[in-house]
Design an enzyme around this catalytic site. Structure first.
Site, PDB file in Angstrom:
ATOM      1  N   SER A 260      34.604  58.914 142.649  1.00 20.25           N
ATOM      2  CA  SER A 260      35.314  58.022 141.773  1.00 20.25           C
ATOM      3  C   SER A 260      36.402  57.191 142.453  1.00 20.25           C
ATOM      4  O   SER A 260      36.828  56.187 141.904  1.00 20.25           O
ATOM      5  CB  SER A 260      35.964  58.834 140.650  1.00 20.25           C
ATOM      6  OG  SER A 260      37.002  59.643 141.168  1.00 20.25           O
TER       7      SER A 260
ATOM      8  N   LYS B   6      45.643  55.308 143.557  1.00 17.23           N
ATOM      9  CA  LYS B   6      44.546  55.449 142.592  1.00 17.23           C
ATOM     10  C   LYS B   6      45.142  55.466 141.188  1.00 17.23           C
ATOM     11  O   LYS B   6      46.151  56.142 140.944  1.00 17.23           O
ATOM     12  CB  LYS B   6      43.775  56.740 142.880  1.00 17.23           C
ATOM     13  CG  LYS B   6      42.508  56.910 142.033  1.00 17.23           C
ATOM     14  CD  LYS B   6      41.733  58.171 142.437  1.00 17.23           C
ATOM     15  CE  LYS B   6      40.435  58.322 141.624  1.00 17.23           C
ATOM     16  NZ  LYS B   6      39.668  59.532 142.012  1.00 17.23           N
TER      17      LYS B   6
ATOM     18  N   SER C 235      34.985  63.130 144.946  1.00 15.20           N
ATOM     19  CA  SER C 235      35.480  61.773 144.669  1.00 15.20           C
ATOM     20  C   SER C 235      36.356  61.179 145.757  1.00 15.20           C
ATOM     21  O   SER C 235      36.683  59.986 145.700  1.00 15.20           O
ATOM     22  CB  SER C 235      36.260  61.764 143.353  1.00 15.20           C
ATOM     23  OG  SER C 235      35.381  61.740 142.257  1.00 15.20           O
TER      24      SER C 235
END
Lengths: 494, 497
Positions: free
Chosen positions: A160, A80, A184
């Protein structure tokens, strides 16, 4: 040879160790899959095929030399883009950090490289991890590999960690890192039919992770199944003296202690999570989960978490408050974007840089956070929210005196069509209604796939455990995984 | 106790003063990062990723900084809070990389304490207790450099993240002299404890000066805060100027605006920096990157045990146990180095003379404060740069004590010691300065003096007693100062009979 990209962490690691294939072959296969899929999915902000190949070559050389291999040896993963990676652009999906290349490596990513994993690239996300659909990324939204039956509309991969969820479910990475502030990891995992766990706050070091809300941010793995999550979390977790909130506890061998025998376990079903007008498919999958855990030997207990309805408003005070301060460092002075209009002074530079650098959702949260911390409003908002946070944590403490693990749906709906909720931030925030309470209490929680809804889209079930009891969460997740028999995959359209 | 008043056109005004002192904690590393803290290093060479607030960087408290702040608190008899917390003070400035300063607003590390001062050196018995409200620890900011480029300002982050103690007094001071004494005493304590070097010229100690004025018996007036004043003298000048300015404003029918001001050392005046209306809203809140700071009793006790004897205790001991005058006790305890020097002098003197410390301390203190300080003063040297060591001083005092040389010869020897760095015994030997106790030689010298001054002998015998000193002086002169003064007196008395 069968397509190596069908393999997850355990299968790759074991195959490489046995010599069924080389780590370089695995990395090559995934690099190709990434190159093929990314133009359509936009899951990566940058790809790093050389990093994956170099890590793989190191593993192959170590194996050839008869050295012992790490727990993630030869496994190519996605990172990420909230984790600082040395020599590789790190943006938090924000224009304000576009082009920023750290000369340091986050603790979590370094641990993964130490365990033998390689990096396929930096995964897209909601800007500064603020969002539930990936639509706030400055690099364009990720498109979920999943489509509803008979419908080609682009859907949200969740957020997210939407680049992570899309990449894992499209099988272009063996697994991916995520971070979870209010859901997330779990919500995108649910949207894409994969597993993801947010461990107890403090398990994974936050050092080198771009901060959103420090008291809530926690990294975790997103993978194809519960076992892979356990293996990867073991590699990621551990005490870090560079993070003052890091837990100074040994990392249990979660993966080797996995068991779906839940004899003697008590599962709590919180009545406050059964919302009016709940999606019937979500309600049904929850009932399925209850039946599966019961089948695995657990006793089902109705419980109450009375302050649940205050969780979302509490979260949307505390998280923006912390964010408004955490994001003050992006000021155009030392790194990242600098917008210096002609004749501008310092204040003008701040204003221009931050106006140009931050997206709308980030600005909204900075403004909310600044407001709730302002003189005259602080007690009414921030202090009050901290009190409620304590009450929410107490709800869980009391519940965990009666039960061992709590089962809820992960999200109120399956993946929605992109654009459908972006006009109304409040509706978007509701995505986190089931995941936020555990975040506020710092508890370990995971999402596992439960099945498909009437449109053929995945639904997730959500397990919340006691502090430090990742094992209980993983075991219950495994019990669901084995009984749900979730084998659906997105049809390849890219 | 202070009778300091401003004489305005309409009558007398009292001044009320509070000081917020920022003291840099003497540690090798910064408060929340491992970076070094050396003064005067090249710009941006003492900066870690944390100090530069790179993305994802986190603060970790430096235990040594906490320890020094706790020791400082204990040294002023303050409450140590076993539970304290760090808060963020949010504001934007180019020298503040994080966009916030980590400080302690709501729960400081150190609570109420007190410092006893003597405002007037000439009245060492008149003491006053100044309350200390709190001590908290916080990060320093970096520094802007405006002289490096025609249109741009540069930033030096060497100081960014350096640990400071903010020591907040109660508004208990009522004159510039008291404020000066408080600051000096605080600096003395910090140096004794070793928690701050107290070097105001290097910025490791600076004061925010809060001043207001009022009529006697009235409630507190509106205060102004003059920031970052960096010497004791400037603090006193700030108060002097600011109090008079406020009286002028009030007597002209104006109002004091609560504001932040700056002191200009060139003109000795203060000027407005910003008023309360455009004061920042700092949006303080607990730093979520840091857990509350919890100290156990053992840690606090370890800090207490590590404290040296503090100036007040030392001064009392010098006066009561060593029999020093209050003035000498005050002078010799005013800084740790002087006290250390003195104590070594006393210990060595006692050993050389085979006496107790209390027997030799008074003479040692008089010699140190009058003879050595005076001589060093003339040379423009500080005690620490003295060519005469405490051991050499003790040797000199021992030579006086056992009658080898007289007090006046000792002065000559000291001058030669300062000049050459040689040991006093060697100087006395080389220069033949040994005192004569040979009664025959003394009698011969006395006889000669009396013979050449027969007229004065008559006057003396006629009742002019004051002439005795004259005979002593002449005899000593004849013996080049080497006659044993006691014997000279004795012989003279006998012969003049």
């Amino acid at each position: 040879m069968t397509d190596l990209t069908n393999l997850g962490i355990a299968a790759i690691r074991d195959g490489v160790a046995k010599g069924d294939f080389t780590a370089v072959e695995v990395a090559t296969a995934f690099n190709a899959a990434v190159a093929e899929a990314n133009p359509a999915l936009n899951a990566f902000i940058v790809t790093t095929p050389d990093h994956a190949l170099a890590a793989a070559a190191t593993v192959d050389a170590a194996r050839a030399a008869g050295q012992s291999l790490g727990a993630m040896a030869g496994v190519p993963i996605g990172m990420k883009d909230l984790f600082a990676t040395q020599g590789v652009q790190t943006t938090a999906a924000s224009h304000i950090l576009e082009g920023f290349v750290p000369h340091y490596e986050s603790t979590v990513s370094q641990r993964l490289w130490n365990a033998g994993a390689g990096m396929l690239g930096k995964l897209n996300l909601d800007q500064f991890a603020m969002g539930s659909s990936n639509e706030t990324s400055a690099f364009g939204n990720v498109i979920s590999p999943w489509r509803a039956a008979g419908d080609t509309a682009a859907r949200a991969p969740g957020g997210s960690s939407g680049g992570s969820s899309a990449a894992v479910s499209a099988r272009i990475v063996a697994a991916a890192t995520g971070t979870d502030t209010g859901g997330s990891i779990r919500q995108p995992a649910a949207f894409t039919g994969i597993s993801g766990i947010k461990p107890t706050y403090g398990r994974c070091s936050r050092w080198g992770v771009v901060a959103f809300a420090s008291s809530l941010d926690q990294a975790g793995p997103m993978a194809r199944d519960v076992t892979d999550c356990a293996i990867m979390l073991e590699a990621m977790a551990g005490f870090d003296p560079k993070d003052a909130t890091s837990l100074d506890l040994p990392v249990p061998a979660w993966s080797s202690a996995l068991s779906d025998n839940l004899q003697g376990l008590k599962v709590g079903i919180p009545r406050e999570y059964r919302l009016d007008g709940m999606d019937p498919d979500v309600a049904k999958s929850w009932d399925d989960g209850i039946a599966w855990l019961s089948d695995a030997g657990a006793e089902v207990v109705d419980i109450s978490l009375p302050h649940t309805k205050y969780a979302l408003p509490t979260y949307y005070i505390i998280a923006p408050a912390e964010a408004s301060s955490n994001l003050a460092r992006y000021d155009g002075v030392r790194y990242g974007l600098r917008d210096l209009p002609d004749g501008a002074g310092l204040q003008d530079m701040y204003a221009a840089t931050r106006a140009a650098g931050f997206g709308a959702e980030v600005k909204r949260r900075i403004m909310i956070g600044t407001y709730v911390l302002s003189a005259g409003f602080y007690d009414a908002y921030y202090t009050q929210a901290q009190k409620v946070r304590t009450l929410i944590a107490r709800d869980f403490e009391q519940a965990f005196q009666r039960v061992d693990v709590i089962l809820t749906p992960t999200a109120p709906t399956s993946a929605f069509v992109l654009g459908q909720k972006s006009a109304d931030p409040l509706e978007m925030y509701l995505n986190d209604v089931f995941s936020v309470p555990a975040s506020l209490a710092g508890l370990p929680a995971m999402s596992v796939p439960a099945g498909l809804d009437r449109s053929g889209l995945p639904l997730g079930l959500h397990l919340i455990g006691r502090p430090f009891d990742e094992q209980g969460v993983l075991n219950a997740g495994l019990a669901i995984e084995r009984r749900a028999g979730f084998a659906a995959r997105p049809e390849k359209w890219w | 106790m202070s009778s300091y008043r401003i004489q305005g056109a309409t009558g007398e005004w009292e001044v009320v003063i509070g000081l917020e002192v920022h003291a840099q904690i003497s540690t090798q590393a910064k408060l929340f990062s491992g970076a070094a803290t050396a003064f005067g290093a090249e710009p941006n060479t003492q900066v870690s990723l944390v100090d530069a607030a790179m993305p994802g960087m986190l603060p970790v408290p430096n235990a040594e900084c906490i320890r020094q702040a706790v020791r400082t608190g204990l040294a002023i008899n303050a409450v140590i809070n076993p539970w304290s917390r760090f808060d963020r003070k949010n504001y934007f400035y180019a020298d503040l990389p994080q966009g916030y300063q980590i400080s302690q607003l709501y729960h400081p590390l150190v609570g109420e304490g007190a410092i006893e001062i003597v405002a007037d050196d000439k009245k060492p018995d008149e003491t006053k207790v100044i309350g200390v409200e709190r001590i908290h620890v916080e990060q320093d900011a970096g520094k802007l450099m405006h002289d490096q480029h025609p249109t741009m300002s540069y930033v030096d982050l060497n100081r960014s993240g350096v640990a400071l103690m903010e020591i907040v007094s109660r508004p208990d001071m009522t004159s510039p002299a008291e404020a000066g004494a408080y600051l000096t005493k605080l600096r003395t304590i910090l140096r004794y404890v070793g928690s701050c070097d107290g070097n105001m010229d290097q910025g490791s100690m600076r004061a925010d000066v809060n001043v207001s004025v009022r009529r006697a018996g009235e409630p507190l007036g509106t205060r102004t805060e003059t920031k970052n004043v960096n010497s004791v003298r400037f603090v006193m000048a700030t108060i002097e100027y600011e109090a008079n300015r406020q009286v002028d404003v009030l007597e002209a029918g104006g109002k004091i605006v609560q504001e932040t001001r700056l002191f200009d050392p060139d003109t000795g005046t203060t000027r407005s920096m910003r008023s309360k209306e455009d004061a920042h809203d700092y949006r303080y809140f607990p730093d979520p990157d840091l857990l509350p700071l919890v100290l156990d009793a053992a840690f606090i006790e370890e800090c207490r045990a590590s404290l040296p004897e503090l100036p007040d205790a030392k001064r009392l001991r010098y006066a009561t146990e060593l029999g020093l005058s209050a003035y000498n006790a005050g002078v010799l305890t005013a800084d740790a180095e002087t006290a250390r020097w003195f104590e070594r002098l006393v210990t060595k003197s006692a050993a050389l003379q085979g006496k107790s410390e209390s027997d030799v301390a008074r003479a040692a203190s008089n010699w140190l404060t009058s003879e050595l300080f005076g001589a060093l003063n003339k040379l423009g040297k500080a005690l620490l740069d003295s060519p005469v060591t405490p051991d050499a001083g003790a040797e000199l005092l021992a030579l006086v004590g056992d009658g080898t040389i007289s007090g006046s010869i000792a002065k000559q020897v000291l001058e030669k010691m300062l000049d050459t760095g040689d040991a006093p015994g060697a100087i006395v030997e080389r220069e033949g300065l040994k005192q004569t106790s040979d009664t025959g030689a003394i009698e011969a010298a006395v006889d000669a003096v009396l013979a050449t001054n027969a007229d004065k002998v008559d006057q003396y015998r006629g009742g002019k007693d004051a002439l005795f000193g004259f005979f002593v002086g002449q005899t000593m002169k004849a013996m080049q100062g080497k006659g044993n003064p006691g014997l000279v007196n004795q012989v003279l008395k006998a012969k003049l009979g």
